[in-house]
Scaffold this active site. Structure first.
Site, PDB file in Angstrom:
ATOM      1  N   ARG A 274       0.840  -1.194   0.000  1.00 27.31           N
ATOM      2  CA  ARG A 274       0.000   0.000   0.000  1.00 27.31           C
ATOM      3  C   ARG A 274       0.878   1.246   0.000  1.00 27.31           C
ATOM      4  O   ARG A 274       1.975   1.255   0.544  1.00 27.31           O
ATOM      5  CB  ARG A 274      -0.915   0.010   1.228  1.00 27.31           C
ATOM      6  CG  ARG A 274      -2.065  -0.998   1.153  1.00 27.31           C
ATOM      7  CD  ARG A 274      -3.000  -0.889   2.353  1.00 27.31           C
ATOM      8  NE  ARG A 274      -2.378  -1.358   3.558  1.00 27.31           N
ATOM      9  CZ  ARG A 274      -1.855  -0.587   4.495  1.00 27.31           C
ATOM     10  NH1 ARG A 274      -1.894   0.742   4.382  1.00 27.31           N
ATOM     11  NH2 ARG A 274      -1.296  -1.104   5.564  1.00 27.31           N
TER      12      ARG A 274
ATOM     13  N   TYR B  59      -1.195  -3.523  -7.011  1.00 31.14           N
ATOM     14  CA  TYR B  59      -1.074  -4.230  -5.732  1.00 31.14           C
ATOM     15  C   TYR B  59      -2.421  -4.268  -4.995  1.00 31.14           C
ATOM     16  O   TYR B  59      -3.120  -3.252  -4.903  1.00 31.14           O
ATOM     17  CB  TYR B  59       0.006  -3.577  -4.847  1.00 31.14           C
ATOM     18  CG  TYR B  59      -0.022  -4.154  -3.452  1.00 31.14           C
ATOM     19  CD1 TYR B  59       0.478  -5.426  -3.214  1.00 31.14           C
ATOM     20  CD2 TYR B  59      -0.633  -3.476  -2.402  1.00 31.14           C
ATOM     21  CE1 TYR B  59       0.389  -6.000  -1.953  1.00 31.14           C
ATOM     22  CE2 TYR B  59      -0.720  -4.034  -1.136  1.00 31.14           C
ATOM     23  CZ  TYR B  59      -0.211  -5.305  -0.924  1.00 31.14           C
ATOM     24  OH  TYR B  59      -0.318  -5.870   0.320  1.00 31.14           O
TER      25      TYR B  59
ATOM     26  N   LYS C  81      -9.691  -2.299   1.488  1.00 36.19           N
ATOM     27  CA  LYS C  81      -9.322  -1.163   2.333  1.00 36.19           C
ATOM     28  C   LYS C  81     -10.109   0.099   1.967  1.00 36.19           C
ATOM     29  O   LYS C  81     -10.543   0.860   2.832  1.00 36.19           O
ATOM     30  CB  LYS C  81      -7.825  -0.879   2.219  1.00 36.19           C
ATOM     31  CG  LYS C  81      -6.945  -2.067   2.554  1.00 36.19           C
ATOM     32  CD  LYS C  81      -7.173  -2.548   3.956  1.00 36.19           C
ATOM     33  CE  LYS C  81      -6.178  -3.637   4.341  1.00 36.19           C
ATOM     34  NZ  LYS C  81      -6.389  -4.104   5.716  1.00 36.19           N
TER      35      LYS C  81
ATOM     36  N   HIS D 163     -10.538  -2.342  11.362  1.00 43.68           N
ATOM     37  CA  HIS D 163      -9.457  -3.201  10.853  1.00 43.68           C
ATOM     38  C   HIS D 163      -9.269  -4.358  11.840  1.00 43.68           C
ATOM     39  O   HIS D 163      -8.292  -4.395  12.579  1.00 43.68           O
ATOM     40  CB  HIS D 163      -8.187  -2.340  10.747  1.00 43.68           C
ATOM     41  CG  HIS D 163      -7.070  -2.974   9.976  1.00 43.68           C
ATOM     42  ND1 HIS D 163      -5.760  -2.572  10.134  1.00 43.68           N
ATOM     43  CD2 HIS D 163      -7.054  -3.946   9.040  1.00 43.68           C
ATOM     44  CE1 HIS D 163      -4.987  -3.277   9.327  1.00 43.68           C
ATOM     45  NE2 HIS D 163      -5.742  -4.116   8.655  1.00 43.68           N
TER      46      HIS D 163
ATOM     47  N   SER E  49      -1.413  -3.732  10.050  1.00 49.96           N
ATOM     48  CA  SER E  49      -1.061  -4.667   8.989  1.00 49.96           C
ATOM     49  C   SER E  49       0.236  -5.393   9.328  1.00 49.96           C
ATOM     50  O   SER E  49       1.204  -4.780   9.769  1.00 49.96           O
ATOM     51  CB  SER E  49      -0.889  -3.911   7.673  1.00 49.96           C
ATOM     52  OG  SER E  49      -2.064  -3.207   7.391  1.00 49.96           O
TER      53      SER E  49
ATOM     54  N   CYS F 184       0.708  -7.563  11.740  1.00 52.95           N
ATOM     55  CA  CYS F 184       0.926  -7.674  13.185  1.00 52.95           C
ATOM     56  C   CYS F 184       0.103  -8.797  13.817  1.00 52.95           C
ATOM     57  O   CYS F 184      -0.125  -8.797  15.022  1.00 52.95           O
ATOM     58  CB  CYS F 184       0.644  -6.347  13.863  1.00 52.95           C
ATOM     59  SG  CYS F 184       1.850  -5.078  13.406  1.00 52.95           S
TER      60      CYS F 184
ATOM     61  N   ASP G 238      -9.448  -9.632   8.710  1.00 55.62           N
ATOM     62  CA  ASP G 238      -8.905  -8.297   8.417  1.00 55.62           C
ATOM     63  C   ASP G 238      -9.881  -7.154   8.684  1.00 55.62           C
ATOM     64  O   ASP G 238      -9.462  -6.101   9.113  1.00 55.62           O
ATOM     65  CB  ASP G 238      -8.449  -8.246   6.954  1.00 55.62           C
ATOM     66  CG  ASP G 238      -7.531  -7.061   6.655  1.00 55.62           C
ATOM     67  OD1 ASP G 238      -6.593  -6.815   7.436  1.00 55.62           O
ATOM     68  OD2 ASP G 238      -7.762  -6.370   5.646  1.00 55.62           O
TER      69      ASP G 238
ATOM     70  N   ASN H  58       6.285  -8.467   2.068  1.00 61.23           N
ATOM     71  CA  ASN H  58       4.832  -8.254   2.016  1.00 61.23           C
ATOM     72  C   ASN H  58       4.191  -9.145   0.944  1.00 61.23           C
ATOM     73  O   ASN H  58       3.143  -8.812   0.407  1.00 61.23           O
ATOM     74  CB  ASN H  58       4.502  -6.783   1.751  1.00 61.23           C
ATOM     75  CG  ASN H  58       3.016  -6.486   1.924  1.00 61.23           C
ATOM     76  OD1 ASN H  58       2.375  -6.991   2.848  1.00 61.23           O
ATOM     77  ND2 ASN H  58       2.448  -5.685   1.018  1.00 61.23           N
TER      78      ASN H  58
ATOM     79  N   ARG I  76       1.983 -12.168  -0.554  1.00 60.53           N
ATOM     80  CA  ARG I  76       0.629 -12.480  -0.085  1.00 60.53           C
ATOM     81  C   ARG I  76       0.066 -13.738  -0.702  1.00 60.53           C
ATOM     82  O   ARG I  76       0.454 -14.136  -1.802  1.00 60.53           O
ATOM     83  CB  ARG I  76      -0.307 -11.307  -0.461  1.00 60.53           C
ATOM     84  CG  ARG I  76       0.057  -9.978   0.184  1.00 60.53           C
ATOM     85  CD  ARG I  76      -0.605  -9.820   1.518  1.00 60.53           C
ATOM     86  NE  ARG I  76      -0.090  -8.681   2.289  1.00 60.53           N
ATOM     87  CZ  ARG I  76      -0.672  -8.253   3.403  1.00 60.53           C
ATOM     88  NH1 ARG I  76      -1.765  -8.813   3.854  1.00 60.53           N
ATOM     89  NH2 ARG I  76      -0.132  -7.253   4.080  1.00 60.53           N
TER      90      ARG I  76
HETATM   91  P1  GDP Z   1      -1.906  -9.445   9.728  1.00 63.08           P
HETATM   92  O1  GDP Z   1      -1.306  -8.739   8.567  1.00 63.08           O
HETATM   93  O2  GDP Z   1      -2.275  -8.520  10.850  1.00 63.08           O
HETATM   94  O3  GDP Z   1      -3.013 -10.353   9.340  1.00 63.08           O
HETATM   95  O4  GDP Z   1      -0.734 -10.338  10.341  1.00 63.08           O
HETATM   96  P2  GDP Z   1      -0.380 -11.889  10.097  1.00 63.08           P
HETATM   97  O5  GDP Z   1      -1.220 -12.765  10.959  1.00 63.08           O
HETATM   98  O6  GDP Z   1      -0.367 -12.180   8.648  1.00 63.08           O
HETATM   99  O7  GDP Z   1       1.101 -11.907  10.663  1.00 63.08           O
HETATM  100  C1  GDP Z   1       2.084 -11.020  10.160  1.00 63.08           C
HETATM  101  C2  GDP Z   1       3.447 -11.554  10.499  1.00 63.08           C
HETATM  102  O8  GDP Z   1       3.582 -11.627  11.915  1.00 63.08           O
HETATM  103  C3  GDP Z   1       3.690 -12.950   9.957  1.00 63.08           C
HETATM  104  O9  GDP Z   1       5.014 -13.061   9.524  1.00 63.08           O
HETATM  105  C4  GDP Z   1       3.438 -13.831  11.150  1.00 63.08           C
HETATM  106  O10 GDP Z   1       4.167 -15.031  11.090  1.00 63.08           O
HETATM  107  C5  GDP Z   1       3.871 -12.961  12.324  1.00 63.08           C
HETATM  108  N1  GDP Z   1       3.099 -13.269  13.547  1.00 63.08           N
HETATM  109  C6  GDP Z   1       1.767 -13.415  13.660  1.00 63.08           C
HETATM  110  N2  GDP Z   1       1.399 -13.727  14.924  1.00 63.08           N
HETATM  111  C7  GDP Z   1       2.557 -13.756  15.647  1.00 63.08           C
HETATM  112  C8  GDP Z   1       2.847 -14.035  17.027  1.00 63.08           C
HETATM  113  O11 GDP Z   1       1.976 -14.313  17.847  1.00 63.08           O
HETATM  114  N3  GDP Z   1       4.165 -13.948  17.396  1.00 63.08           N
HETATM  115  C9  GDP Z   1       5.158 -13.653  16.497  1.00 63.08           C
HETATM  116  N4  GDP Z   1       6.405 -13.604  16.933  1.00 63.08           N
HETATM  117  N5  GDP Z   1       4.911 -13.406  15.179  1.00 63.08           N
HETATM  118  C10 GDP Z   1       3.633 -13.451  14.771  1.00 63.08           C
HETATM  119  P1  PGA Z   2      -3.142  -7.190   6.600  1.00 56.13           P
HETATM  120  O1  PGA Z   2      -3.973  -6.692   5.307  1.00 56.13           O
HETATM  121  O2  PGA Z   2      -3.728  -6.341   7.681  1.00 56.13           O
HETATM  122  O3  PGA Z   2      -3.479  -8.623   6.643  1.00 56.13           O
HETATM  123  O4  PGA Z   2      -1.671  -6.917   6.449  1.00 56.13           O
HETATM  124  C1  PGA Z   2      -3.527  -5.952   4.280  1.00 56.13           C
HETATM  125  C2  PGA Z   2      -3.107  -4.551   4.668  1.00 56.13           C
HETATM  126  O5  PGA Z   2      -3.499  -4.069   5.757  1.00 56.13           O
HETATM  127  O6  PGA Z   2      -2.420  -3.942   3.852  1.00 56.13           O
HETATM  128 MN    MN Z   3      -5.226  -5.216   6.863  1.00 56.87          MN
HETATM  129 MN    MN Z   4      -3.906 -10.503   7.478  1.00 57.12          MN
END
Ligand code: GDP
Ligand code: PGA
Ligand code: MN
Ligand code: MN
Length: 615
Positions: free
Chosen positions: A89, A228, A237, A257, A279, A281, A304, A394, A396
């Site tokens: 993004r 993207y 989003k 979110h 994002s 996290c 999400d 990033n 996906r």
């Molecule tokens: P989203 O973008 O908020 O959906 O985050 P994701 O679930 O896709 O996680 C983003 C990154 O953080 C990935 O590389 C995960 O492996 C990592 N991650 C997710 N949960 C945890 C956790 O509980 N502990 C750690 N250390 N890493 C995490």
């Molecule tokens: P994410 O979604 O929160 O899973 O990273 C896409 C974004 O926020 O860009």
């Molecule tokens: Mn998101």
């Molecule tokens: Mn996600």
């Protein structure tokens, strides 16, 4: 599915759309398609029907163009390698075009709507030449909703049209439900790469000039220059967060979110939890979590985005407007997120910017042992000795929600599910403990409004910089963030009874020890934190009152069978007044950015926190 009104369209006085037999009699839609076609001048117009045959046609064409590469090890799956400059993004190119700049607020880029329309009309002129314009009718959330949330995306990207097949309910069914005059959000997208006659295309057309513009007053989105997902799948989003947040402000609901999960305790009691983390996290991981503690069950509702509305019972209900997952690939494997792996294993998945192994499968950093050789996301040879990662950080996977083996039955229920707890969370190496519970709703809003997190690769720019990311919505609030905080506070007041509101918690899976390693094991072990949350809801978990909220005593977190030292657990849970004192001036300058518009109760919360830290 119902027969669309379509077939009879030819005998109405529909404006020209480039098709003699458009599949709808929706006059405003037809007029808009005609206008955009006249402006952007595509070679042809295709109305997307959402069928299996259409998916095959789109992916087949994308393979022929070189945009997609088949992933033979997974059924019906493909890999896209983007232009290396079009991988995330673009927050600095994202605009909220309200009439009054104050309505965009200090956290958004603002441009006057007329000026933006003029500028972008110039860019769109002829921008689809040599390409197909896809008309993608879609619905965010259940088609059975009382007032289904329609959108139509016009795009010159077949990758976008194919991705919309996965991420949204779309096609013939939606057009039929829209009938001749339903309201819809106009979503215009062009990659900004017209082709002259005979000019060869590139695998990933895009433009260095990018605009992701929102017109909240007109409920309209104009996106230009990027393919993207976060910039181009406009239902996600742009609509379901930025435009929907402005709708929610006007209509008394919230677009957030947030992941949504359904948690069943060993006693068979059911709870629903949402979680707002920035994002990259941990939302997707938490949404699909496989608990490590016996007797607990997690089912997924969304990973999400959540729309939150009061139900007739006075509780806050959450529903997921999406129909697929657009998840971060790196770090995803059978140990961390087995349910995501099982979801993509079934195929029908579009991967973007991951590596392709010699046996025709995808690979990315964090997925078990690296292959001896692969082709990296830039199409180059890659080995474990290479200097760069095989996959973009990033990168996906885009995969249908229905393939999730732990999908909750309620995922398509237009009412959603009643929420018991809201988790706010970020990625902080220091300061923020594993979990803290807010004292009440306003304190919870304060926690959300001051949420901080290290930046990630999900947006372009520097990674690892701590910034305020209120409610994990910094890049997604479609109006003035101070008004948004006020709206959260008003939602609390609108509740018939404060006891019906969800409890608010603040979590951090990412605190590190002095040696840089994560203190808390995370992933499936996060079920132990969910267990404490539930026990707090049931009024039976121990907590200590700290300046920042109610925190678990070390003994209150179930560590049975967990390989974690007492020191690490204590360090993960620790609330250090000295560390928190350093946050105070940062929060003060954050709040000061909003001037008088910031709700006074948030200043009062900050003052109270200061006093507790000093006391
Ligand atoms: P989203 O973008 O908020 O959906 O985050 P994701 O679930 O896709 O996680 C983003 C990154 O953080 C990935 O590389 C995960 O492996 C990592 N991650 C997710 N949960 C945890 C956790 O509980 N502990 C750690 N250390 N890493 C995490
Ligand atoms: P994410 O979604 O929160 O899973 O990273 C896409 C974004 O926020 O860009
Ligand atoms: Mn998101
Ligand atoms: Mn996600």
């Amino acid at each position: 599915a119902a027969e669309p009104a379509a077939k009879h369209a030819a005998d109405t006085a529909a404006p020209s759309t480039g098709l003699t037999d458009p599949p709808t009699r929706h006059h405003r839609l037809l007029a808009w398609v005609g206008e955009v076609a006249e402006l952007t001048d595509p070679d042809r117009i295709v109305w997307c029907d959402g069928s299996r045959a259409e998916w095959e046609r789109l992916t087949g064409e994308l393979v022929a163009f070189g945009t997609l590469v088949p992933v033979p090890a997974k059924p019906d799956s493909f890999l896209a390698r983007t232009d290396p400059g079009d991988v995330a993004r673009v927050e600095e190119r994202t605009f909220i075009c309200s009439e009054d700049p104050e309505d965009a607020g200090p956290t958004n880029n603002w441009t006057a709507p007329d000026y933006m329309r003029e500028t972008m009309t110039g860019l769109y002129r002829g921008s689809m030449r040599g390409r197909t314009m896809y008309v993608v009718p879609f619905c965010m959330g259940s088609l059975d909703a009382e007032a289904p949330m329609f959108g139509v995306e016009l795009t010159d990207s077949a990758y976008v049209a194919a991705s919309m097949h996965i991420m949204t309910r779309m096609g013939t069914e939606v057009l039929a439900k829209m009938g001749p005059d339903a309201d819809f959000v106009k979503c215009l997208h062009s990659v900004g790469a017209p082709l002259a006659p005979g000019q060869a295309d590139v695998p990933w057309p895009c433009n260095e000039t990018k605009y992701i513009s929102h017109f909240p007053g007109d409920r309209e989105i104009w996106s230009y220059g990027s393919g993207y997902g976060g910039n181009s799948l406009l239902g996600k989003k742009c609509y379901a967060l930025r435009i929907a947040s402005a709708m929610g402000r006007d209509e008394g609901w919230l677009a957030e979110h947030m992941l949504i999960l359904r948690l069943t305790s060993p006693q068979g009691k059911v709870y629903h939890v949402t979680g707002a983390f920035p994002s990259a996290c941990g939302k997707t991981n938490l949404a699909m979590l496989e608990p490590t503690i016996p007797g607990w069950k997690v089912e997924t509702l969304g990973d999400d985005i959540a729309w939150l509305r009061f139900g007739e019972d006075g509780r806050l209900w959450a529903s997921n407007p999406e129909y697929g997952f657009f998840g971060v690939a790196p770090g995803t494997d059978y140990r961390t997120n087995p349910n995501a792996m099982r979801t993509i294993e079934q195929g029908h998945t579009l991967f973007t910017n991951v590596a392709l192994t010699d046996d025709g499968d995808v690979w990315w950093e964090g997925m078990g042992e690296p292959p001896a050789h692969a082709v990296d996301w830039k199409g180059r040879d890659w080995t474990p000795d290479s200097d760069e990662p095989s996959s973009h950080p990033n990168s996906r996977f885009c995969t249908p929600i229905k393939q999730c083996p732990v999908l909750a039955d309620q995922y398509d229920d237009p009412r959603g599910v009643p929420i018991d707890a809201i988790l706010f969370g970020g990625r902080r190496a220091t300061t923020v403990p594993l979990v803290a519970q807010a004292r009440d709703w306003v304190h919870g809003v304060y926690m959300g409004a001051t949420l901080s997190s290290e930046t990630t690769a999900a947006a372009t720019g520097k990674v690892g910089v701590v910034r305020r990311d209120p409610m994990a919505m910094l890049p997604f609030i479609g109006y003035n963030a101070a008004d948004y905080f006020g709206h959260w506070i008003e939602m609390g007041k609108a509740a018939a009874d404060e006891a019906l509101l969800p409890e608010v918690f603040y979590v951090n899976w990412f605190r590190r020890g002095d040696d840089g390693r994560f203190l808390w094991p995370g992933f499936g072990e996060n079920a132990r934190v969910l267990k404490w949350v539930v026990e707090r809801l049931e009024g039976r978990a121990a907590a200590v009152e700290t300046p920042i909220g109610h925190c678990p005593t070390p003994g209150a977190i179930d560590t049975d069978g967990l390989d974690l030292t007492d020191d690490d657990l204590a360090a993960a849970l620790k609330v250090d007044p000295a560390e928190w004192a350093e946050e105070i001036p940062l929060v003060e300058s954050w709040f000061a950015r909003f001037g008088d518009r910031l709700p006074a109760v948030l200043w009062a919360e900050l003052d109270a926190l200061k006093q507790r830290l000093e006391g």
